[in-house]
Design a protein around this motif. Structure first.
Motif, PDB file in Angstrom:
ATOM      1  N   PRO A  59     -48.377  91.505  48.195  1.00 13.61           N
ATOM      2  CA  PRO A  59     -49.109  90.323  47.740  1.00 13.61           C
ATOM      3  C   PRO A  59     -48.210  89.114  47.478  1.00 13.61           C
ATOM      4  O   PRO A  59     -48.678  87.980  47.500  1.00 13.61           O
ATOM      5  N   MET A  60     -46.922  89.377  47.231  1.00 12.47           N
ATOM      6  CA  MET A  60     -45.978  88.289  46.957  1.00 12.47           C
ATOM      7  C   MET A  60     -44.639  88.595  47.621  1.00 12.47           C
ATOM      8  O   MET A  60     -44.266  89.759  47.790  1.00 12.47           O
ATOM      9  N   LEU A  61     -43.899  87.549  47.964  1.00  9.90           N
ATOM     10  CA  LEU A  61     -42.594  87.694  48.589  1.00  9.90           C
ATOM     11  C   LEU A  61     -41.652  88.538  47.741  1.00  9.90           C
ATOM     12  O   LEU A  61     -40.910  89.371  48.273  1.00  9.90           O
ATOM     13  N   ASP A  62     -41.659  88.360  46.426  1.00  6.43           N
ATOM     14  CA  ASP A  62     -40.751  89.118  45.558  1.00  6.43           C
ATOM     15  C   ASP A  62     -40.950  90.629  45.695  1.00  6.43           C
ATOM     16  O   ASP A  62     -39.979  91.385  45.609  1.00  6.43           O
ATOM     17  N   PHE A  63     -42.169  91.068  45.900  1.00  5.58           N
ATOM     18  CA  PHE A  63     -42.408  92.501  46.092  1.00  5.58           C
ATOM     19  C   PHE A  63     -41.761  92.985  47.380  1.00  5.58           C
ATOM     20  O   PHE A  63     -41.189  94.065  47.435  1.00  5.58           O
ATOM     21  N   ALA A  64     -41.860  92.192  48.429  1.00  4.07           N
ATOM     22  CA  ALA A  64     -41.251  92.565  49.709  1.00  4.07           C
ATOM     23  C   ALA A  64     -39.731  92.587  49.616  1.00  4.07           C
ATOM     24  O   ALA A  64     -39.076  93.512  50.098  1.00  4.07           O
ATOM     25  N   ILE A  65     -39.164  91.577  48.986  1.00  2.00           N
ATOM     26  CA  ILE A  65     -37.706  91.467  48.890  1.00  2.00           C
ATOM     27  C   ILE A  65     -37.095  92.623  48.100  1.00  2.00           C
ATOM     28  O   ILE A  65     -35.970  93.029  48.368  1.00  2.00           O
ATOM     29  N   HIS A  66     -37.841  93.170  47.157  1.00  6.18           N
ATOM     30  CA  HIS A  66     -37.295  94.233  46.309  1.00  6.18           C
ATOM     31  C   HIS A  66     -37.818  95.631  46.665  1.00  6.18           C
ATOM     32  O   HIS A  66     -37.535  96.590  45.937  1.00  6.18           O
ATOM     33  N   ASP A  67     -38.530  95.753  47.766  1.00  6.06           N
ATOM     34  CA  ASP A  67     -39.047  97.057  48.176  1.00  6.06           C
ATOM     35  C   ASP A  67     -37.931  97.865  48.848  1.00  6.06           C
ATOM     36  O   ASP A  67     -37.422  97.471  49.910  1.00  6.06           O
ATOM     37  N   PRO A  68     -37.539  99.012  48.256  1.00  6.83           N
ATOM     38  CA  PRO A  68     -36.416  99.773  48.815  1.00  6.83           C
ATOM     39  C   PRO A  68     -36.673 100.299  50.224  1.00  6.83           C
ATOM     40  O   PRO A  68     -35.746 100.341  51.046  1.00  6.83           O
ATOM     41  N   ASP A  69     -37.899 100.673  50.522  1.00  7.97           N
ATOM     42  CA  ASP A  69     -38.202 101.180  51.864  1.00  7.97           C
ATOM     43  C   ASP A  69     -38.077 100.076  52.917  1.00  7.97           C
ATOM     44  O   ASP A  69     -37.554 100.306  54.009  1.00  7.97           O
ATOM     45  N   LEU A  70     -38.567  98.892  52.599  1.00 12.89           N
ATOM     46  CA  LEU A  70     -38.465  97.773  53.535  1.00 12.89           C
ATOM     47  C   LEU A  70     -37.005  97.361  53.715  1.00 12.89           C
ATOM     48  O   LEU A  70     -36.558  97.124  54.844  1.00 12.89           O
ATOM     49  N   LEU A  71     -36.247  97.286  52.632  1.00 11.05           N
ATOM     50  CA  LEU A  71     -34.825  96.961  52.725  1.00 11.05           C
ATOM     51  C   LEU A  71     -34.104  97.947  53.639  1.00 11.05           C
ATOM     52  O   LEU A  71     -33.344  97.557  54.527  1.00 11.05           O
TER      53      LEU A  71
END
Length: 102
Positions: A59-71
């Motif tokens: 829902p927000m960029l901050d969630f994506a930036i801090h998601d360990p799986d996405l990183l």
């Protein structure tokens, strides 16, 4: 070379609705049309990311930036492609980091 994963995720986020994101070994990125095969100075990108499947669920960029799986997914993709393009098995020609250097 040093690439910052969080900066790549932000660029992927910003590319939503505009196209895919191409990432080169020097850290530059470019939004490209789907199906396009870009080159920069005769060099193809390390990876091309499709933004919506990667970040639309957040829902927000901050969630994506801090998601360990996405990183991890972004880092693994970049390392694997760097290994293929450099001929090394471990992608040692490239450093990918989640830390922001100021």
């Amino acid at each position: 070379m040093l690439l910052h994963t969080r900066a790549i995720i932000k660029a992927i986020w910003d590319a939503q609705g505009y196209g895919n994101l191409a990432v080169w070994a020097d850290g530059t990125t470019s939004v490209i049309a789907p199906g396009e095969s870009p080159e920069k100075d005769g060099t193809p990108p390390l990876a091309i990311f499709k933004p919506i499947p990667l970040v639309a669920r957040f829902p927000m960029l901050d969630f994506a930036i801090h998601d360990p799986d996405l990183l991890e997914r972004i880092e693994t993709t970049i390392r694997e492609q760097a290994a293929r393009s450099s001929g090394t098995e471990d992608g040692s020609a490239l450093t990918v980091t989640t830390k922001k250097v100021i």
